[in-house]
Write an enzyme that holds these catalytic residues in place. Sequence first.
Site, PDB file in Angstrom:
ATOM      1  CD1 TRP A  32      -3.403   0.435   0.731  1.00  0.00           C
ATOM      2  CD2 TRP A  32      -2.843  -1.728   0.749  1.00  0.00           C
ATOM      3  NE1 TRP A  32      -4.532  -0.303   0.463  1.00  0.00           N
ATOM      4  CE2 TRP A  32      -4.220  -1.621   0.468  1.00  0.00           C
ATOM      5  CE3 TRP A  32      -2.277  -2.992   0.799  1.00  0.00           C
ATOM      6  CZ2 TRP A  32      -5.035  -2.732   0.241  1.00  0.00           C
ATOM      7  CZ3 TRP A  32      -3.077  -4.099   0.574  1.00  0.00           C
ATOM      8  CH2 TRP A  32      -4.439  -3.962   0.297  1.00  0.00           C
ATOM      9  CG  ASP A  35      -0.445   1.324   4.765  1.00  0.00           C
ATOM     10  OD1 ASP A  35      -1.257   1.853   3.991  1.00  0.00           O
ATOM     11  OD2 ASP A  35      -0.767   0.791   5.841  1.00  0.00           O
ATOM     12  CG  ASP A 163     -10.472   3.357   3.296  1.00  0.00           C
ATOM     13  OD1 ASP A 163      -9.555   4.152   3.074  1.00  0.00           O
ATOM     14  OD2 ASP A 163     -10.325   2.123   3.234  1.00  0.00           O
ATOM     15  CD  GLU A 393      -6.466  -1.408  10.224  1.00  0.00           C
ATOM     16  OE1 GLU A 393      -7.074  -2.416  10.663  1.00  0.00           O
ATOM     17  OE2 GLU A 393      -6.645  -0.949   9.085  1.00  0.00           O
TER      18      GLU A 393
HETATM   19  C1  DGY Z   1      -9.276  -1.293   2.151  1.00  0.00           C
HETATM   20  O1  DGY Z   1      -9.432  -2.196   1.330  1.00  0.00           O
HETATM   21  O2  DGY Z   1      -9.748  -1.274   3.295  1.00  0.00           O
HETATM   22  C2  DGY Z   1      -8.366  -0.225   1.825  1.00  0.00           C
HETATM   23  O3  DGY Z   1      -8.309   0.781   2.781  1.00  0.00           O
HETATM   24  C3  DGY Z   1      -8.582   0.344   0.463  1.00  0.00           C
HETATM   25  O4  DGY Z   1      -7.349   0.839   0.170  1.00  0.00           O
END
Ligand code: DGY
Length: 427
Positions: A32, A35, A163, A393
């Site tokens: 990613w 990240d 997101d 996380e």
């Molecule tokens: C996910 O799939 O949760 C991601 O954040 C998209 O990049």
Amino acid sequence: MTKYIDEAKAILAANDRGGYTVPTDRLYPFQWNWDSAFVAMGFAAYDIDRAYRELERLAEGQWADGMIPHIVFHQPSDSYFPGPDVWRTNHVIPTSGITQPPIFAMALRKIYETAVATGSVANERTLTLYEAALKWHRWWYRARDPEGTGLVALLHPWESGSDNSPAWDIALARVPTTTETPVVRKDIGHVNPQMRPRDEDYGRFIHLLDTYAACGWDPVEQWQKAEFKIADIQTSAILLKAGEDLHYLAGVFGRGGEADEIATLNERTRQALKAQWRSHLSRFVSRDLLAGEDVAAATQAGFIPLLALDLDEATADAAAAEMRRWCKGMKVVFPTTEPTSASFEAKRYWRGPAWAIINWLLINGLHRNGHAGFAEELRQSTISAIETEGFAEYFDPKTGEGCGGLGFSWTAATYIVLEKADSSAIQ
Ligand code: DGY
């Protein structure tokens, strides 16, 4: 503490898939974008070669037009949706078709400066990565700010990295939940569904993906067809901070013309960001370009511009006071949604939890704007949350509970960087 530093390094080693680091096993089994940039800064503290390598592997995914995608699918895995067959992009290494916050040049400068300080600088490698970063910044301004406003727009909530933030609720509600692609979620098989985006969010995420795939991922066509278009202050502030670092690197390599070009773009974004300050809210706001309205939702994004702006004292004090108000009664700070607002959810992904990397950005922003004491409180809170709950996380700000995926790479990298730092700026 050494014990936790060792654990953090062990997580980065366990998540290594060959010169790049997955965010965590199974839930996120590829590389990613943002990240990896945070992870590269973690590596810079103890392994410069590996830090360069992280960015080099990310740059392998760069498109010919300069975009660095949000996921690079170096190797197959069936534990994630949507995979390369859903994205249908044409890059030689399969990638997604959207991007993510441009931390890359910030990481590159950090690696370069650490390498200089430790006598291990690799000029060729730095220069190649500088050129990749420059191409990407040019892409941002060309593809995502075609009218030259200074703020760059997101066409998909995943591009924000946040997101399912309440910041997107109003704009996302206009996007149909219908999809051409069957939605086969894998994330809720790895993590408690109460901590993840809802099914209707996923319907909309995939609807947008289908729309852009049907444009053949052409940026101009996507801009015209976009059903979600937010001029985002968090991304623009990161672009500006990274632009400052890119400008510094242009100077290192004697690229005078490029330095001037970058300085002009930076100044445009600086002025545009300043104009998004709303004194009645004591924070900055993004702009919904399709509705022609401010994004009023109270999220962490409202304070990320501190990272890239030198505010006057009154504005900086007002922002810090508002941030402090959000922190009241929280066990772990900083909540990513204002805790008394109706959309606050303490455990659901980007709707309230505290994230180590967001704290990292806010800590730098507070230092930059004369609030070192508050920055130190945020640093201590982040370190103690990780030492208590592990490298989760993210964290429930009310209880401190570690949530989402475990053994998380960017939490490990943040710990390595924050733990080493004293009360001076850490970036
Ligand atoms: C996910 O799939 O949760 C991601 O954040 C998209 O990049």
